[in-house]
Design a protein around this motif. Structure first.
Motif, PDB file in Angstrom:
ATOM      1  N   THR A  76      34.255  41.566  39.026  1.00  0.00           N
ATOM      2  CA  THR A  76      34.238  40.368  39.866  1.00  0.00           C
ATOM      3  C   THR A  76      34.285  39.107  39.021  1.00  0.00           C
ATOM      4  OG1 THR A  76      32.963  41.517  41.570  1.00  0.00           O
ATOM      5  CG2 THR A  76      32.954  39.114  41.628  1.00  0.00           C
ATOM      6  N   VAL A  77      33.527  39.099  37.927  1.00  0.00           N
ATOM      7  CA  VAL A  77      33.484  37.920  37.060  1.00  0.00           C
ATOM      8  C   VAL A  77      34.834  37.708  36.383  1.00  0.00           C
ATOM      9  CG1 VAL A  77      32.388  36.887  35.027  1.00  0.00           C
ATOM     10  CG2 VAL A  77      31.002  38.165  36.676  1.00  0.00           C
ATOM     11  N   TYR A  78      35.394  38.773  35.825  1.00  0.00           N
ATOM     12  CA  TYR A  78      36.684  38.661  35.138  1.00  0.00           C
ATOM     13  C   TYR A  78      37.767  38.185  36.106  1.00  0.00           C
ATOM     14  CZ  TYR A  78      40.591  39.850  32.081  1.00  0.00           C
ATOM     15  OH  TYR A  78      41.723  39.780  31.301  1.00  0.00           O
ATOM     16  N   SER A  79      37.845  38.796  37.276  1.00  0.00           N
ATOM     17  CA  SER A  79      38.905  38.475  38.238  1.00  0.00           C
ATOM     18  C   SER A  79      38.789  37.051  38.755  1.00  0.00           C
ATOM     19  CB  SER A  79      38.851  39.450  39.419  1.00  0.00           C
ATOM     20  OG  SER A  79      39.131  40.765  39.011  1.00  0.00           O
ATOM     21  N   SER A  80      37.563  36.565  38.892  1.00  0.00           N
ATOM     22  CA  SER A  80      37.356  35.249  39.503  1.00  0.00           C
ATOM     23  C   SER A  80      37.928  34.116  38.665  1.00  0.00           C
ATOM     24  CB  SER A  80      35.865  34.997  39.738  1.00  0.00           C
ATOM     25  OG  SER A  80      35.165  34.875  38.513  1.00  0.00           O
ATOM     26  N   MET A  81      38.234  34.379  37.407  1.00  0.00           N
ATOM     27  CA  MET A  81      38.771  33.343  36.523  1.00  0.00           C
ATOM     28  C   MET A  81      40.266  33.115  36.730  1.00  0.00           C
ATOM     29  SD  MET A  81      36.123  32.308  34.846  1.00  0.00           S
ATOM     30  CE  MET A  81      35.011  32.759  36.202  1.00  0.00           C
ATOM     31  N   LEU A  82      40.935  33.982  37.510  1.00  0.00           N
ATOM     32  CA  LEU A  82      42.395  33.896  37.627  1.00  0.00           C
ATOM     33  C   LEU A  82      42.856  32.547  38.171  1.00  0.00           C
ATOM     34  CD1 LEU A  82      45.028  35.489  37.218  1.00  0.00           C
ATOM     35  CD2 LEU A  82      44.909  36.131  39.627  1.00  0.00           C
ATOM     36  N   GLY A  83      42.053  31.947  39.051  1.00  0.00           N
ATOM     37  CA  GLY A  83      42.444  30.666  39.624  1.00  0.00           C
ATOM     38  C   GLY A  83      42.652  29.585  38.581  1.00  0.00           C
ATOM     39  N   ILE A  84      41.891  29.639  37.470  1.00  0.00           N
ATOM     40  CA  ILE A  84      42.060  28.650  36.414  1.00  0.00           C
ATOM     41  C   ILE A  84      43.466  28.745  35.819  1.00  0.00           C
ATOM     42  CG2 ILE A  84      41.265  27.923  34.126  1.00  0.00           C
ATOM     43  CD1 ILE A  84      39.358  27.177  36.316  1.00  0.00           C
ATOM     44  N   GLY A  85      44.037  29.944  35.831  1.00  0.00           N
ATOM     45  CA  GLY A  85      45.403  30.108  35.342  1.00  0.00           C
ATOM     46  C   GLY A  85      46.396  29.306  36.167  1.00  0.00           C
ATOM     47  N   ILE A  86      46.146  29.176  37.479  1.00  0.00           N
ATOM     48  CA  ILE A  86      47.004  28.368  38.338  1.00  0.00           C
ATOM     49  C   ILE A  86      46.946  26.908  37.901  1.00  0.00           C
ATOM     50  CG2 ILE A  86      47.408  27.582  40.699  1.00  0.00           C
ATOM     51  CD1 ILE A  86      48.082  30.485  40.353  1.00  0.00           C
ATOM     52  N   VAL A  87      45.740  26.459  37.536  1.00  0.00           N
ATOM     53  CA  VAL A  87      45.576  25.079  37.065  1.00  0.00           C
ATOM     54  C   VAL A  87      46.397  24.845  35.803  1.00  0.00           C
ATOM     55  CG1 VAL A  87      43.920  23.360  36.228  1.00  0.00           C
ATOM     56  CG2 VAL A  87      43.262  24.925  38.067  1.00  0.00           C
ATOM     57  N   ILE A  88      46.364  25.825  34.882  1.00  0.00           N
ATOM     58  CA  ILE A  88      47.133  25.709  33.641  1.00  0.00           C
ATOM     59  C   ILE A  88      48.626  25.603  33.942  1.00  0.00           C
ATOM     60  CG2 ILE A  88      47.775  26.894  31.505  1.00  0.00           C
ATOM     61  CD1 ILE A  88      44.951  25.751  31.515  1.00  0.00           C
ATOM     62  N   VAL A  89      49.107  26.373  34.904  1.00  0.00           N
ATOM     63  CA  VAL A  89      50.534  26.328  35.258  1.00  0.00           C
ATOM     64  C   VAL A  89      50.897  24.967  35.852  1.00  0.00           C
ATOM     65  CG1 VAL A  89      52.294  27.278  36.790  1.00  0.00           C
ATOM     66  CG2 VAL A  89      50.753  28.811  35.570  1.00  0.00           C
ATOM     67  N   ILE A  90      50.015  24.413  36.680  1.00  0.00           N
ATOM     68  CA  ILE A  90      50.269  23.097  37.263  1.00  0.00           C
ATOM     69  C   ILE A  90      50.380  22.042  36.155  1.00  0.00           C
ATOM     70  CG2 ILE A  90      49.269  21.252  38.679  1.00  0.00           C
ATOM     71  CD1 ILE A  90      48.080  23.442  40.464  1.00  0.00           C
ATOM     72  N   ILE A  91      49.462  22.087  35.187  1.00  0.00           N
ATOM     73  CA  ILE A  91      49.496  21.142  34.065  1.00  0.00           C
ATOM     74  C   ILE A  91      50.767  21.336  33.249  1.00  0.00           C
ATOM     75  CG2 ILE A  91      48.364  20.471  31.910  1.00  0.00           C
ATOM     76  CD1 ILE A  91      45.697  21.269  33.226  1.00  0.00           C
ATOM     77  N   TYR A  92      51.123  22.599  32.981  1.00  0.00           N
ATOM     78  CA  TYR A  92      52.330  22.899  32.205  1.00  0.00           C
ATOM     79  C   TYR A  92      53.573  22.399  32.937  1.00  0.00           C
ATOM     80  CZ  TYR A  92      55.822  25.577  29.598  1.00  0.00           C
ATOM     81  OH  TYR A  92      56.901  25.930  28.848  1.00  0.00           O
ATOM     82  N   SER A  93      53.610  22.613  34.248  1.00  0.00           N
ATOM     83  CA  SER A  93      54.762  22.176  35.026  1.00  0.00           C
ATOM     84  C   SER A  93      54.910  20.658  34.974  1.00  0.00           C
ATOM     85  CB  SER A  93      54.613  22.637  36.483  1.00  0.00           C
ATOM     86  OG  SER A  93      54.577  24.044  36.555  1.00  0.00           O
TER      87      SER A  93
END
Length: 299
Positions: A76-93
């Motif tokens: 649960t802890v590991y999976s819950s971090m996936l949303g931060i990856g979306i933030v990184i993609v938004i910044i990269y874009s």
């Protein structure tokens, strides 16, 4: 328990950022295959970008194994971090691909960060007390039967009607990704045939089953992409990648997460939906190929 949670947050963040950034780089470099006529230097550059993106995406099992199978982080802890990856993609874009950030993306990114931070703090606080992780095998069997039946029903429905294609395949793909994390986490304590200390998970059948789930997540998500836009598949995938481990660990071990953990998870999920499902659509003509700009930034 607190140490395992901290490791889960650290490696979950690393895995989420590299996985999502890898997808963005792959999308940026995919022009290598889309354009038949391209200067040699440009083709080499795009090819290098695609290779780096693929490497980032394929290295994910390493972080899962270290964080969960060796260091014992809950899924649960590991999976819950996936949303931060979306933030990184938004910044990269925004920074690299020069795509504008709308109010929905900005609000979604802030919501993801807030929800993830809340979940992490709540998990560390609860993790100060020892928690017994004893598998309830009856619950495990019932859960797997229900999940299997639900997946089959959903897949048959969408293949017959062609309705909700992206949503259903995104849900199934994300659920397989979530189960990948659950089984890697389980391998630390369940089904271990040989005591190898911190590396005992490698002696568990569940560790190897997890790779089947990982392959299933990749393949099924691409089935979703085949007939639906990424802005439909990605939110469904991400939500169930985060949500299913929470539900499965609750059923498998009989451990009820704290109220603030629930709130943090659902706030982060809301941010994922806000930052992806409602992205402004801008159509870009590239030769004879029409691309959805919002899909380009998150696929």
């Amino acid at each position: 328990m607190a140490n395992e949670i901290i490791w889960g947050i650290i490696f979950g963040l690393i895995g989420a950022c590299t996985l999502n950034l890898g997808k963005a780089l792959q999308k940026q470099g995919i022009q290598l295959f889309e354009r038949q006529k391209m200067e040699t230097n440009a083709r080499a550059k795009k090819g290098a970008i695609w290779i780096i993106g693929s490497a980032f995406s394929l290295i994910q099992p390493l972080f899962q194994t270290i964080g969960q199978t060796i260091l014992g982080s809950p899924a649960t802890v590991y999976s819950s971090m996936l949303g931060i990856g979306i933030v990184i993609v938004i910044i990269y874009s925004y920074k690299v691909l020069k795509e504008p950030i709308g109010k929905a993306e900005f609000a979604g990114a802030a919501t993801i960060i807030g929800g993830t931070l809340l979940f992490g703090i709540a998990s560390i606080s609860i993790g100060q007390a020892p928690v017994s992780r004893t598998m309830i095998w009856d619950n495990f069997a019932v859960s797997m039967i229900i999940i299997g039946a639900t997946f089959v029903a959903g897949i048959l429905y969408t293949m017959k009607t062609k309705n909700l294609w992206g949503v259903i395949w995104g849900i199934v793909g994300g659920s397989f990704g979530g189960m990948d994390n659950v089984f890697k986490s389980m391998s630390k304590d369940v089904g271990v045939s040989i005591d190898l200390g911190a590396f005992s998970g490698f002696a568990s059948i569940f560790y190897y089953i997890s790779f089947g789930c990982s392959a299933g997540a990749f393949l099924l998500t691409n089935v979703g992409y085949s007939s639906a836009k990424a802005i439909t598949v990605v939110p469904a995938y991400t939500v169930f990648y985060i949500l299913l481990p929470l539900l499965l660990e609750m059923f498998f071990y009989g451990i009820i997460p704290g109220a603030w953990q629930f709130i943090g998870i659902f706030v982060a999920i809301g941010g994922v939906v806000l930052s992806t499902a409602f992205k402004r659509k801008k159509v870009l003509e590239t030769g004879t190929t029409t691309l959805d700009n919002s899909a380009k930034s998150i696929e």
